[in-house]
Design a protein around this motif. Structure first.
Motif, PDB file in Angstrom:
ATOM      1  N   LEU A 149       0.811  -1.218   0.000  1.00 21.31           N
ATOM      2  CA  LEU A 149       0.000   0.000   0.000  1.00 21.31           C
ATOM      3  C   LEU A 149       0.845   1.269   0.000  1.00 21.31           C
ATOM      4  CD1 LEU A 149      -2.785  -1.023   2.546  1.00 21.31           C
ATOM      5  CD2 LEU A 149      -2.956  -0.916   0.058  1.00 21.31           C
ATOM      6  N   THR A 150       2.081   1.195   0.461  1.00 20.25           N
ATOM      7  CA  THR A 150       2.918   2.387   0.574  1.00 20.25           C
ATOM      8  C   THR A 150       4.064   2.425  -0.427  1.00 20.25           C
ATOM      9  OG1 THR A 150       4.345   1.323   2.218  1.00 20.25           O
ATOM     10  CG2 THR A 150       2.438   2.547   3.050  1.00 20.25           C
ATOM     11  N   GLY A 151       4.442   1.262  -0.962  1.00 18.99           N
ATOM     12  CA  GLY A 151       5.614   1.212  -1.831  1.00 18.99           C
ATOM     13  C   GLY A 151       6.907   1.190  -1.057  1.00 18.99           C
ATOM     14  N   GLY A 152       6.822   1.031   0.262  1.00 20.03           N
ATOM     15  CA  GLY A 152       8.018   0.974   1.099  1.00 20.03           C
ATOM     16  C   GLY A 152       8.623  -0.414   1.095  1.00 20.03           C
ATOM     17  N   HIS A 153       9.949  -0.487   1.024  1.00 18.48           N
ATOM     18  CA  HIS A 153      10.639  -1.768   0.948  1.00 18.48           C
ATOM     19  C   HIS A 153      10.707  -2.430   2.327  1.00 18.48           C
ATOM     20  CE1 HIS A 153      11.512  -0.475  -3.058  1.00 18.48           C
ATOM     21  NE2 HIS A 153      12.246   0.543  -2.634  1.00 18.48           N
ATOM     22  N   LEU A 154      10.810  -3.773   2.322  1.00 16.81           N
ATOM     23  CA  LEU A 154      10.693  -4.554   3.546  1.00 16.81           C
ATOM     24  C   LEU A 154      11.938  -5.399   3.766  1.00 16.81           C
ATOM     25  CD1 LEU A 154       7.063  -5.882   2.915  1.00 16.81           C
ATOM     26  CD2 LEU A 154       7.726  -3.771   4.104  1.00 16.81           C
ATOM     27  N   LEU A 155      12.353  -5.506   5.024  1.00 18.85           N
ATOM     28  CA  LEU A 155      13.459  -6.372   5.416  1.00 18.85           C
ATOM     29  C   LEU A 155      12.922  -7.378   6.420  1.00 18.85           C
ATOM     30  CD1 LEU A 155      16.493  -7.042   5.331  1.00 18.85           C
ATOM     31  CD2 LEU A 155      16.827  -5.400   7.187  1.00 18.85           C
ATOM     32  N   LEU A 156      13.068  -8.665   6.107  1.00 21.34           N
ATOM     33  CA  LEU A 156      12.559  -9.728   6.963  1.00 21.34           C
ATOM     34  C   LEU A 156      13.722 -10.556   7.481  1.00 21.34           C
ATOM     35  CD1 LEU A 156       9.569 -10.954   4.759  1.00 21.34           C
ATOM     36  CD2 LEU A 156       9.546  -9.222   6.557  1.00 21.34           C
ATOM     37  N   GLU A 157      13.690 -10.835   8.763  1.00 20.64           N
ATOM     38  CA  GLU A 157      14.760 -11.610   9.384  1.00 20.64           C
ATOM     39  C   GLU A 157      14.165 -12.831  10.069  1.00 20.64           C
ATOM     40  OE1 GLU A 157      17.588 -10.769  13.106  1.00 20.64           O
ATOM     41  OE2 GLU A 157      18.124  -9.554  11.349  1.00 20.64           O
ATOM     42  N   SER A 158      14.649 -14.005   9.697  1.00 24.58           N
ATOM     43  CA  SER A 158      14.179 -15.234  10.327  1.00 24.58           C
ATOM     44  C   SER A 158      15.059 -16.384   9.888  1.00 24.58           C
ATOM     45  CB  SER A 158      12.726 -15.536   9.943  1.00 24.58           C
ATOM     46  OG  SER A 158      12.666 -16.111   8.652  1.00 24.58           O
ATOM     47  N   VAL A 159      14.921 -17.492  10.579  1.00 22.63           N
ATOM     48  CA  VAL A 159      15.591 -18.716  10.153  1.00 22.63           C
ATOM     49  C   VAL A 159      14.908 -19.217   8.881  1.00 22.63           C
ATOM     50  CG1 VAL A 159      16.255 -19.302  12.502  1.00 22.63           C
ATOM     51  CG2 VAL A 159      14.074 -20.111  11.615  1.00 22.63           C
ATOM     52  N   PRO A 160      15.544 -20.118   8.141  1.00 21.93           N
ATOM     53  CA  PRO A 160      14.924 -20.617   6.902  1.00 21.93           C
ATOM     54  C   PRO A 160      13.643 -21.403   7.174  1.00 21.93           C
ATOM     55  CG  PRO A 160      17.282 -21.108   6.965  1.00 21.93           C
ATOM     56  CD  PRO A 160      16.911 -20.622   8.328  1.00 21.93           C
ATOM     57  N   GLY A 161      12.788 -21.440   6.151  1.00 26.73           N
ATOM     58  CA  GLY A 161      11.614 -22.292   6.189  1.00 26.73           C
ATOM     59  C   GLY A 161      10.376 -21.704   6.820  1.00 26.73           C
ATOM     60  N   LEU A 162      10.290 -20.372   6.937  1.00 23.76           N
ATOM     61  CA  LEU A 162       9.133 -19.755   7.586  1.00 23.76           C
ATOM     62  C   LEU A 162       8.233 -19.017   6.594  1.00 23.76           C
ATOM     63  CD1 LEU A 162      10.544 -18.470  11.004  1.00 23.76           C
ATOM     64  CD2 LEU A 162       9.551 -20.680  10.399  1.00 23.76           C
ATOM     65  N   ALA A 163       8.220 -19.474   5.355  1.00 20.56           N
ATOM     66  CA  ALA A 163       7.250 -19.034   4.326  1.00 20.56           C
ATOM     67  C   ALA A 163       7.482 -17.631   3.793  1.00 20.56           C
ATOM     68  CB  ALA A 163       5.820 -19.141   4.856  1.00 20.56           C
TER      69      ALA A 163
END
Length: 332
Positions: free
Chosen positions: A46-60
Motif C-alpha cells: 500500500l505504501t511502496g516501502g521496501h521490507l526487510l525480513l529476518e528469520s531462520v529458513p523455512g518460515l514461508a
C-alpha cells in the motif's frame, strides 16, 4: 496527505476493505499463521516501502512474497544472493549479438513489480550498493542509459540471523532505505499441523492456484486511498517525538540511552506516517489513531536505532529500548 488531496471517504474505505479482504483471503490460503508477516506485506504493497525480513529458513517468506505478487497479478522475481553475485546479475547488462554486430541490453531480474532478495547479507557490498539506485530512484542505469522500473515496485529482502560466516553486514545507509523490518517466529504446533494437512491436500500445488484477487490498477487505487487517510497534527507530533527521542534518549529512558550509538533519521518519521495511514485503512478507518503508530513502532525503528558494543555485552535488545521510549512519551 498532499494539500490538493481530500481525506478518503467512507465509500472509498469500504471499497478498499473489499479488495484488501480478497488479497488477505488469497494469502490465507497459502500462508499458515504469520499474521504479522501478512500485515507487513500489505503495508509494503500500500505504501511502496521496501521490507526487510529476518528469520531462520523455512518460515514461508518466499511463499508469502510469491503469493502477494500472484494475488495482484504482479510480476515476481527471486534473487538468491551469494558472495559471487555481481551487480550486473541484478540490474542487467549489455550483451553482444554476433548476428547483428551490436550490443543489446538485457534487463536483470530487478525489473519486476515484486523482487525478493533472498539472504541479502550474503552478497558483497558492491552488489548491495547496486540495489540503492533501484530502491531509492526506482530506476537502473545500464550502458549510460536509464531504465525505469515497473510500477508498483517493491523490494522484499531477507536475512538469516543464525549464520554469520560468508556474510556482509548491511550498511546503515541501506538499512535506512527499508521502510519496515520484521522478525518472524516459528509456527505453533497447530499451525504446523495445518501446514501438513494442506500439503497432503495439494493446496500448495501450482495447479491449484487461485485466480488473482485484484489487478495492478486496483493496487494503484489502494495506494491513492492510503495517501489520503487523515492524520491529525497531534498524531504527527507524537510520531515525530518518538523519532527524535531516539536521538536524545537520555531525557526519556535515562541510563539506557548510553547503549544507543545512533538514533533514527527523518526517514523514520516518513515511514511512520505512510505505514500508519496504510494500517488505518487495513483496519477500516479513514483516520490514524495513536495505536496505529504504536503497532508499527518496532518495525519502523528496530533497524534504525544502532546499539553500541556495550549493549551487545549487556544483552540489551533494541526492542527494550523501543518499549521504554514508547512508555516514556505521552500518548495524545
Amino acid at each position: 496527505m498532499a494539500p490538493d488531496e481530500r481525506p478518503a471517504n467512507t465509500q472509498e474505505i469500504t471499497q478498499a476493505q473489499a479488495i484488501l479482504s480478497r488479497i488477505q483471503k488469497y494469502l490465507d490460503s497459502l500462508v499458515v499463521g504469520q499474521v504479522r508477516l501478512r500485515e507487513t506485506l500489505l503495508l509494503g504493497l500500500l505504501t511502496g516501502g521496501h521490507l526487510l525480513l529476518e528469520s531462520v529458513p523455512g518460515l514461508a517468506k518466499t511463499t508469502a512474497a510469491a503469493a502477494l505478487a500472484d494475488s495482484v497479478e504482479a510480476s515476481f522475481n527471486r534473487i538468491q544472493c551469494t558472495p559471487d553475485l555481481l551487480p550486473s546479475d541484478i540490474i542487467g547488462s549489455q550483451i553482444y549479438n554476433s548476428s547483428t554486430g551490436a550490443f543489446e541490453t538485457q534487463l536483470g531480474p530487478v525489473h519486476a513489480n515484486l523482487v525478493l532478495l533472498d539472504e541479502i547479507n550474503r552478497s558483497s557490498a558492491k552488489t548491495q550498493s547496486a540495489m540503492l539506485e533501484a530502491m531509492q530512484e526506482k530506476q537502473t542505469t545500464i550502458g549510460g542509459k536509464t531504465y525505469p522500473l515497473p510500477e508498483p515496485f517493491l523490494v522484499m529482502a531477507t536475512q538469516n540471523p543464525i549464520e554469520q560466516e560468508g556474510t556482509y553486514q548491511l550498511p546503515e545507509a541501506q538499512l535506512d532505505r527499508f521502510m519496515l523490518k520484521d522478525l518472524l517466529d516459528y509456527p505453533n504446533p497447530d499451525q504446523e499441523m495445518e501446514i501438513l494437512r494442506r500439503l497432503d491436500a495439494g493446496v500448495f500445488d501450482k495447479a491449484a492456484k487461485m485466480p488473482p484477487a485484484c489487478s495492478l490498477e486496483d493496487v494503484h487505487m489502494l495506494r491513492s486511498y492510503a495517501r489520503s487517510i487523515y492524520i491529525d497534527p497531534a498524531i504527527t507530533r507524537y510520531l515525530v517525538e518518538i523519532v527524535t527521542a531516539t536521538r536524545s534518549a537520555g531525557r526519556y529512558i535515562g541510563p539506557l540511552a548510553g547503549f544507543i550509538e545512533c538514533g533514527a533519521s527523518p526517514r523514520a518519521s516518513i515511514a511512520f506516517t505512510n505505514a500508519s495511514r496504510a494500517l488505518a485503512m487495513i483496519r477500516g478507518r479513514n483516520y490514524v489513531i495513536p495505536e496505529d503508530v504504536k503497532d508499527i513502532a518496532h518495525r519502523v525503528l528496530r533497524h534504525r536505532i544502532l546499539l553500541n558494543f556495550e549493549a551487545v555485552a549487556e544483552d540489551i535488545k533494541v526492542e527494550r529500548i523501543i518499549n521504554d521510549l514508547l512508555a516514556a512519551i505521552r500518548t495524545p
